[in-house]
Every structure is written in C-alpha cells, then in structure tokens.
Write a protein that holds these residues in place. Structure first.
Motif, PDB file in Angstrom:
ATOM      1  N   SER A 174       0.735  -1.314   0.114  1.00 16.03           N
ATOM      2  CA  SER A 174      -0.474   0.215  -0.162  1.00 16.03           C
ATOM      3  C   SER A 174       0.490   1.021   0.037  1.00 16.03           C
ATOM      4  N   ASP A 188      -4.369   9.172   9.784  1.00 10.97           N
ATOM      5  CA  ASP A 188      -4.207   9.111   8.167  1.00 10.97           C
ATOM      6  C   ASP A 188      -3.442  10.549   8.056  1.00 10.97           C
ATOM      7  N   VAL A 195     -13.818   6.916   0.842  1.00  8.48           N
ATOM      8  CA  VAL A 195     -14.515   6.895   1.070  1.00  8.48           C
ATOM      9  C   VAL A 195     -15.179   7.439   0.649  1.00  8.48           C
ATOM     10  N   ASN A 224      -5.265   4.357  -3.705  1.00  7.55           N
ATOM     11  CA  ASN A 224      -6.675   4.871  -3.433  1.00  7.55           C
ATOM     12  C   ASN A 224      -7.445   3.868  -4.086  1.00  7.55           C
ATOM     13  N   ARG A 268      -9.037  11.647  11.888  1.00  8.93           N
ATOM     14  CA  ARG A 268      -8.694  10.761  12.308  1.00  8.93           C
ATOM     15  C   ARG A 268      -7.397  11.037  12.457  1.00  8.93           C
ATOM     16  N   PHE A 271     -13.910  14.746   5.240  1.00  2.30           N
ATOM     17  CA  PHE A 271     -12.937  15.483   7.059  1.00  2.30           C
ATOM     18  C   PHE A 271     -12.409  16.479   6.468  1.00  2.30           C
ATOM     19  N   ARG A 280      -5.509  12.802  -2.758  1.00  4.37           N
ATOM     20  CA  ARG A 280      -5.056  11.052  -3.253  1.00  4.37           C
ATOM     21  C   ARG A 280      -5.233  11.243  -4.197  1.00  4.37           C
TER      22      ARG A 280
HETATM   23  C1  UD1 Z   1      -6.856   4.036   1.274  1.00  3.43           C
HETATM   24  C2  UD1 Z   1      -7.143   2.482   2.411  1.00  3.43           C
HETATM   25  C3  UD1 Z   1      -6.478   1.788   2.614  1.00  3.43           C
HETATM   26  C4  UD1 Z   1      -4.718   1.958   1.621  1.00  3.43           C
HETATM   27  C5  UD1 Z   1      -4.772   2.971   1.003  1.00  3.43           C
HETATM   28  C6  UD1 Z   1      -3.236   3.150   0.337  1.00  3.43           C
HETATM   29  C7  UD1 Z   1      -9.697   2.146   2.292  1.00  3.43           C
HETATM   30  C8  UD1 Z   1     -10.535   2.133   3.863  1.00  3.43           C
HETATM   31  N1  UD1 Z   1      -8.078   1.815   2.927  1.00  3.43           N
HETATM   32  O1  UD1 Z   1      -6.654   4.220   2.713  1.00  3.43           O
HETATM   33  O2  UD1 Z   1      -6.163   0.410   2.709  1.00  3.43           O
HETATM   34  O3  UD1 Z   1      -3.867   0.578   1.951  1.00  3.43           O
HETATM   35  O4  UD1 Z   1      -5.674   4.107   0.981  1.00  3.43           O
HETATM   36  O5  UD1 Z   1      -3.610   4.532  -0.401  1.00  3.43           O
HETATM   37  O6  UD1 Z   1      -9.687   1.700   1.642  1.00  3.43           O
HETATM   38  N2  UD1 Z   1     -12.598  10.632   4.161  1.00  3.43           N
HETATM   39  C9  UD1 Z   1     -13.565  11.520   4.839  1.00  3.43           C
HETATM   40  N3  UD1 Z   1     -15.133  10.722   4.551  1.00  3.43           N
HETATM   41  C10 UD1 Z   1     -15.442  10.375   5.461  1.00  3.43           C
HETATM   42  C11 UD1 Z   1     -14.208   9.149   5.234  1.00  3.43           C
HETATM   43  C12 UD1 Z   1     -12.946   9.284   5.175  1.00  3.43           C
HETATM   44  O7  UD1 Z   1     -13.472  12.182   4.361  1.00  3.43           O
HETATM   45  O8  UD1 Z   1     -16.473   9.939   5.391  1.00  3.43           O
HETATM   46  C13 UD1 Z   1     -11.379  11.118   4.116  1.00  3.43           C
HETATM   47  C14 UD1 Z   1     -10.162  10.386   5.042  1.00  3.43           C
HETATM   48  O9  UD1 Z   1     -10.257  11.570   6.287  1.00  3.43           O
HETATM   49  C15 UD1 Z   1      -8.874  10.800   4.870  1.00  3.43           C
HETATM   50  C16 UD1 Z   1      -9.943  10.099   3.091  1.00  3.43           C
HETATM   51  O10 UD1 Z   1     -11.204  10.221   2.727  1.00  3.43           O
HETATM   52  O11 UD1 Z   1      -8.273  11.952   4.546  1.00  3.43           O
HETATM   53  C17 UD1 Z   1      -9.189   9.057   2.371  1.00  3.43           C
HETATM   54  O12 UD1 Z   1      -9.472   7.737   3.351  1.00  3.43           O
HETATM   55  P1  UD1 Z   1     -10.407   6.239   2.978  1.00  3.43           P
HETATM   56  O13 UD1 Z   1     -10.834   6.615   2.098  1.00  3.43           O
HETATM   57  O14 UD1 Z   1     -10.006   5.617   4.079  1.00  3.43           O
HETATM   58  O15 UD1 Z   1      -8.709   5.839   2.653  1.00  3.43           O
HETATM   59  P2  UD1 Z   1      -7.286   6.036   2.974  1.00  3.43           P
HETATM   60  O16 UD1 Z   1      -7.147   6.288   4.404  1.00  3.43           O
HETATM   61  O17 UD1 Z   1      -6.772   6.219   2.384  1.00  3.43           O
END
Ligand code: UD1
Length: 342
Positions: free
Chosen positions: A119, A309, A223, A208, A306, A240, A247
């Motif tokens: 990752s 993050d 997300v 992602n 979070r 957030f 990303r």
């Molecule tokens: C994701 C993957 C992880 C992978 C990584 C590679 C998931 C759950 N996680 O992590 O397995 O190794 O990419 O780069 O697929 N956010 C919001 N609102 C929400 C949820 C999240 O704004 O309701 C934001 C988070 O704060 C973050 C971004 O979206 O900044 C991405 O979050 P998320 O989809 O969980 O992925 P990563 O943490 O980047």
C-alpha cells in the motif's frame, strides 16, 4: 499457470481472479470470508476456480492450497486504518503472522513467485517540498494541530507549508498507523524469504482503489463508497479536514491488470511498484463529483479528522508503466459513472 489468490473473495481479489481467468490461468482461491468484511454480502464463488475456505494463518490449509501452484498473489489482510491501539494485535496477527505462515508454506511447497498487495500508506506523509529546505519528510501531524484545524503538515525545520511531491518507490518507509506498519512488515518478511529461497517478490503499493464491488457500510469502506452510500440515502457526503487532502483514486480493474501483469512478468528479485492513476485529486473533489453524478446534496466539510490519516499521498507509477508495460485504462469520469450505477 496455476495461481493461488489469498483473499480472493475480497473487493480487489474478485477482480484479480477474473483477470487471471480471462488471461487463461488456473486459479485456487483461498479466503476465510471473515465476518467483519463479508457479513451481509452475498458472494458467488466464481466458476472454474478451486476454493479453499480458510485463514492464511492455517498452515495445513496452506499446504493443501499450494499443491500444483506456480505463483501466489497475496491479498488476504485486515485493511482499514486501525481505530485504536486495541486493533494492533489483529493487524499483527492477520497481516504479519498470516504472511509469515504463507511464506513458510511457499518454501515447503517450493513455490517461488509472490505478488504482494502492499500500500501507499507505507510512505506515511510521503515527500514534501519546502520553499527553503527543498525535499523534506513531513513530521507526523499532532492531535493538537489537527484539533486547531492545522491540517497541512509543515516543514519540520522552518514550519513553512510544504508543496506535495510525487513519491517514487525509493521513498523511505514511514508507517503512521497499525495497518501501514503491518504492510511494511509484510514487505520485509517477503524480502527475507526471497533472499533465503531465491524467490521473487513484486510488492504492489496500491493507492486508493475504487470501483464495482467496493465494500460499503463496513469498517473497510473507502471514502468513495462512504460518500456514495450517504448520497444514496439522500444525505450530504461528510468531508473530513478541509477537503484539501489529496489522494490518487485508481480503478480496481486497472489495479487487477497491474497485479496480474506483475505476477506474469516479475520473475526475479524484489521489486516494489506504485499503483496509481497518476492524477491526484482532493477528497473534496471526489465528494463534489459524486454529488453531481448522483444529483445529490452538496458535500459538507466537517473539519473532523482521524489521527492515523495522512494528509496527501500521491504516487509516481512510472516504474510500473516502464517495466511492466501497464497503463491505467479507466478514466475517473467513467469510473465514477460505473460506481454510482452499480
Ligand atoms: C486507503 C485504503 C487503504 C489503502 C490506502 C492506500 C480504505 C478504507 N483504505 O486509505 O487500505 O492502503 O488507501 O493509499 O480503502 N474521509 C472523509 N470522509 C469520510 C471518510 C474518509 O473525508 O467519511 C477522508 C479521510 O479523512 C482521508 C480520505 O478521505 O483523508 C481517504 O480515506 P479512506 O478512503 O479511508 O482511505 P485512506 O485512509 O487513504
């Protein structure tokens, strides 16, 4: 060839199994169908595939599954972020002990080809560029800074804001949460195994990943799935931080193609490959694009955060393109249209 796919019933695994079959390979699929990922989700075992329902920590099941296998694609893992310290043992057990068991079993079965799902999170905040100090590694973001809404990690030497640089595979590891730490450990275990056995490892550092079959409404939901589910309920996506975090959203079929190409072509030594579309986007951009596509309410920027993050993480996938002749095929617009239609 015959390929064992661990975690083959998962989101990315299902696409990789399809890609392997499409390219004429035989597949043995091993998956524990663990409840926190698969509960409430119908899974249709694919036709023409041998299935072993077992956890990768089960040495006997591995010995059985590895019979006649030429290569392994190892995806079975606990994903997500790690909500708190109580998650550490499960990450260490599922991901690190699981990989160690697999490598030991591969050595027993004399299977020498491994493609590992790693990752981009192994790089932590990745690389920044300071106007004064040049390329620099951002310090971890503190809870106090995040609570005050200071989301950009500053230059650790002068405190100035950093521009984001694209990370290459040579960027040092800097895991910032339990999941990231377990992915780094997996890469190290695999390298050790390769040195001792003469095996090959392609470590695929996925960005992602999104697309059809994405987990929804589970702790593993990315997300794009969380925003899509909210919009389907008629709710605004909750973005957030300030929505400016970047990303690289890469389509799952492009990820599957990259993984299978690595499995087919990478035959010696240890090599890491970033897997991203090459076009970074902000989380705010993603939310707005999904709202438009689904004709839903305008996203709300919540300022929530979070601690685990990272702020920005953007891949340079040139090596994958150059060495394995891979290119992403699904555009962001087409990918979102497909995601929202599914
Ligand atoms: C994701 C993957 C992880 C992978 C990584 C590679 C998931 C759950 N996680 O992590 O397995 O190794 O990419 O780069 O697929 N956010 C919001 N609102 C929400 C949820 C999240 O704004 O309701 C934001 C988070 O704060 C973050 C971004 O979206 O900044 C991405 O979050 P998320 O989809 O969980 O992925 P990563 O943490 O980047």
């Amino acid at each position: 060839m015959k390929v064992l796919v661990t975690g083959g019933a998962g989101f990315i695994g299902q696409h990789i199994v399809r890609e392997l079959l499409g390219r004429g390979h035989q597949v043995c699929l091993m998956d524990s169908l663990r409840g926190d990922v698969h509960a409430g989700r119908a899974w249709l075992p694919p036709a023409d595939v041998e299935i072993v329902k077992a956890d990768v920590r089960d040495a006997d099941a591995l010995d059985q599954a590895l019979q006649g296998v030429d290569a392994v694609v190892h995806l079975a893992a606990k994903v997500g972020l790690g909500v708190d310290v109580q998650d550490l043992p499960d990450y260490a057990s599922s991901n690190d002990a699981g990989t160690a068991e697999l490598l030991a079993a591969m050595a027993r079965a004399k299977v020498t080809r491994l493609t590992l799902a790693s990752s981009m999170v192994v790089y932590g905040e990745g690389l920044g560029r300071c106007p004064i100090h040049g390329a620099t590694v951002p310090a971890p973001r503190t809870e106090a800074a995040l609570a005050e809404g200071q989301f950009e990690p500053p230059c650790p030497r002068c405190g100035k804001p950093l521009e984001t640089a694209f990370v290459s595979e040579d960027t040092p590891f800097d895991p910032r949460n339990a999941y990231a730490s377990s992915k780094v450990a997996q890469e190290f275990y695999a390298s050790n195994w390769a040195r001792v056995t003469g095996g090959s490892v392609a470590a695929m550092r996925y960005h992602n990943v999104y697309g059809p079959g994405m987990p929804r409404d589970t702790p593993y939901a990315g997300v794009a799935a969380i925003f899509t589910s909210a919009l389907r309920r008629g709710e605004a996506p909750k973005v957030f931080e300030d929505g400016g975090q970047r990303r690289d959203f890469v389509h799952v079929r492009d990820v599957a193609a990259a993984t299978v190409q690595a499995c087919e072509q990478h035959l010696s030594g240890v090599r890491a490959f970033n897997v991203g579309s090459g076009t970074p986007r902000t989380v705010g951009d993603m939310a707005r694009a999904l709202s438009r596509t689904l004709n839903g309410p305008i996203p709300i920027v919540t300022g929530q955060y979070r601690l685990g993050d990272v702020r920005h993480i953007t891949a340079d996938s040139t090596r994958l393109k150059r060495e394995l002749d891979w290119n992403p095929r699904v555009s962001f617009e087409d990918g979102l249209a497909e995601l929202t239609a599914s």
